[in-house]
Write a protein that holds these residues in place. Structure first.
Motif, PDB file in Angstrom:
ATOM      1  N   UNK A  99      -0.930  -4.277  38.610  1.00 38.57           N
ATOM      2  CA  UNK A  99      -0.772  -5.651  39.072  1.00 38.57           C
ATOM      3  C   UNK A  99       0.597  -6.162  38.643  1.00 38.57           C
ATOM      4  N   UNK A 100       1.051  -7.180  39.343  1.00 42.36           N
ATOM      5  CA  UNK A 100       2.361  -7.737  39.038  1.00 42.36           C
ATOM      6  C   UNK A 100       2.350  -8.381  37.652  1.00 42.36           C
ATOM      7  N   UNK A 101       3.372  -8.096  36.841  1.00 45.50           N
ATOM      8  CA  UNK A 101       3.459  -8.605  35.478  1.00 45.50           C
ATOM      9  C   UNK A 101       4.924  -8.618  35.058  1.00 45.50           C
ATOM     10  N   UNK A 102       5.253  -9.352  33.980  1.00 44.82           N
ATOM     11  CA  UNK A 102       6.654  -9.356  33.526  1.00 44.82           C
ATOM     12  C   UNK A 102       7.180  -7.977  33.172  1.00 44.82           C
ATOM     13  N   UNK A 103       6.288  -7.074  32.786  1.00 50.93           N
ATOM     14  CA  UNK A 103       6.709  -5.739  32.385  1.00 50.93           C
ATOM     15  C   UNK A 103       5.613  -4.732  32.698  1.00 50.93           C
ATOM     16  N   UNK A 104       6.040  -3.560  33.148  1.00 52.89           N
ATOM     17  CA  UNK A 104       5.076  -2.500  33.451  1.00 52.89           C
ATOM     18  C   UNK A 104       4.692  -1.782  32.163  1.00 52.89           C
ATOM     19  N   UNK A 105       3.416  -1.796  31.777  1.00 57.62           N
ATOM     20  CA  UNK A 105       3.004  -1.130  30.534  1.00 57.62           C
ATOM     21  C   UNK A 105       2.842   0.376  30.733  1.00 57.62           C
ATOM     22  N   UNK A 106       2.973   1.101  29.649  1.00 57.74           N
ATOM     23  CA  UNK A 106       2.734   2.536  29.667  1.00 57.74           C
ATOM     24  C   UNK A 106       1.232   2.790  29.756  1.00 57.74           C
ATOM     25  N   UNK A 107       0.851   3.723  30.623  1.00 59.76           N
ATOM     26  CA  UNK A 107      -0.562   4.061  30.782  1.00 59.76           C
ATOM     27  C   UNK A 107      -0.668   5.500  31.274  1.00 59.76           C
ATOM     28  N   UNK A 108      -1.883   5.941  31.491  1.00 61.38           N
ATOM     29  CA  UNK A 108      -2.088   7.320  31.946  1.00 61.38           C
ATOM     30  C   UNK A 108      -1.455   7.507  33.327  1.00 61.38           C
TER      31      UNK A 108
ATOM     32  N   UNK B 231       9.704  -9.665  22.925  1.00 63.85           N
ATOM     33  CA  UNK B 231      10.925 -10.179  23.527  1.00 63.85           C
ATOM     34  C   UNK B 231      10.588 -11.413  24.354  1.00 63.85           C
ATOM     35  N   UNK B 232      11.585 -12.213  24.743  1.00 60.85           N
ATOM     36  CA  UNK B 232      11.308 -13.438  25.510  1.00 60.85           C
ATOM     37  C   UNK B 232      10.726 -13.139  26.888  1.00 60.85           C
ATOM     38  N   UNK B 233      10.071 -14.147  27.462  1.00 60.70           N
ATOM     39  CA  UNK B 233       9.565 -14.053  28.824  1.00 60.70           C
ATOM     40  C   UNK B 233       8.369 -13.160  29.002  1.00 60.70           C
ATOM     41  N   UNK B 234       7.593 -12.941  27.952  1.00 59.90           N
ATOM     42  CA  UNK B 234       6.420 -12.085  28.064  1.00 59.90           C
ATOM     43  C   UNK B 234       6.736 -10.603  28.066  1.00 59.90           C
ATOM     44  N   UNK B 235       7.983 -10.233  27.818  1.00 54.67           N
ATOM     45  CA  UNK B 235       8.356  -8.816  27.777  1.00 54.67           C
ATOM     46  C   UNK B 235       8.338  -8.311  26.342  1.00 54.67           C
ATOM     47  N   UNK B 236       8.469  -7.016  26.188  1.00 58.32           N
ATOM     48  CA  UNK B 236       8.447  -6.423  24.860  1.00 58.32           C
ATOM     49  C   UNK B 236       9.136  -5.065  24.898  1.00 58.32           C
ATOM     50  N   UNK B 237       9.630  -4.665  23.741  1.00 53.77           N
ATOM     51  CA  UNK B 237      10.169  -3.311  23.586  1.00 53.77           C
ATOM     52  C   UNK B 237       9.024  -2.409  23.155  1.00 53.77           C
ATOM     53  N   UNK B 238       8.664  -1.414  23.940  1.00 55.95           N
ATOM     54  CA  UNK B 238       7.477  -0.596  23.616  1.00 55.95           C
ATOM     55  C   UNK B 238       7.714   0.294  22.412  1.00 55.95           C
TER      56      UNK B 238
END
Length: 274
Positions: free
Chosen positions: A102-111, A175-182
């Protein structure tokens, strides 16, 4: 003599010298410039299979020609993939970030949704559209046999360029804007190298002119070395730094003292009024 020299020089001599200089400069650049990823490194079958996979799973966001799809507000529903290269596709698809659920500020790591062969085919198709960064080879990912000096040099590069976002031990951060450094824990050497080469999402690009392939492999060796180190002081708190350590101290330490004080107050000797 001056008159004789003037007659010997043809009016087009300057243009010829300029053209020869351009040809020599172009030849030197072609010989020594980094080689981009192209369809030549993949078979035509891989490219065609990758195109079929792309039209089914990717075209709805990135467009049938991989040129991206703009929203009504002028943004990108899916950015263009022209020129991103095989490395970007291998990273995004290989870590499961694409396709997004789904659309989000950042694409998370997943399988991953595609196996290694399908990922290779998708990368081959995107690489066939325009030159871009190739999937990194052993000069980036081979970290076996690294000396203590090389690992220390990798640590210097990491602390200078990466700790502001990824933490000093690669544990990640907000990080700002709902993002993060994984977090970098459990990430393969190839995917770390691809992230440095392509700069996914908010991460900057570290080209080979900025950080050489050998220095990139030293950075990866440092990350893997610190992840393998035991926590000699006890509970590491996830390696997230002094804030987390303070939280553990407050909740467990101060909290334990408060509970002990309450228990003593409830079970201690009481003086009855006469």
């Amino acid at each position: 003599m001056r008159k004789l020299s003037t007659r010997r020089r043809h009016p087009l001599a300057g243009l010829v010298v300029l053209l020869m200089g351009l040809v020599v400069a172009g030849g030197l650049y072609t010989a020594f410039a980094p080689k981009p990823a192209t369809a030549e490194t993949a078979s035509s079958q891989d490219v065609e299979a990758g195109r079929e996979l792309y039209l089914v799973g990717c075209a709805s966001c990135h467009g049938k020609n991989a040129g991206g799809i703009e929203t009504k507000r002028g943004g990108n529903y899916g950015p263009t993939l022209i020129g991103v290269g095989a490395a970007a596709v291998d990273f995004q698809v290989g870590t499961g970030r694409m396709p997004m659920a789904q659309s989000a500020p950042q694409a998370p790591r997943k399988a991953p949704q595609y196996d290694s062969e399908e990922t290779k085919q998708l990368a081959a198709y995107i690489a066939s559209l325009a030159p871009g960064p190739a999937i990194p080879g052993k000069e980036y990912t081979n970290i076996s046999g690294k000396s203590a000096k090389q690992i220390a040099e990798g640590g210097e590069f990491f602390r200078t360029n990466c700790t502001a976002c990824h933490n000093s031990v690669g544990a990640g951060g907000a990080m700002p804007g709902g993002k993060y450094a994984p977090t970098l824990k459990g990430v393969s050497a190839k995917h770390i190298a691809e992230a440095m080469i392509t700069g996914p999402q908010q991460m900057p690009v570290f080209s080979d002119e900025v950080i050489t392939p050998e220095d990139k492999s030293n950075v990866i060796a440092y990350v893997k070395a610190i992840q393998a180190q035991p926590n000699y002081g006890g509970v590491g708190g996830g390696g997230l730094g002094p804030v987390v350590d303070g939280m553990f101290t407050w909740i467990i330490g101060i909290g334990g003292l408060v509970l002990a004080a309450i228990w003593i107050g409830a079970h201690g000797a009481r003086v009855k009024k006469k």
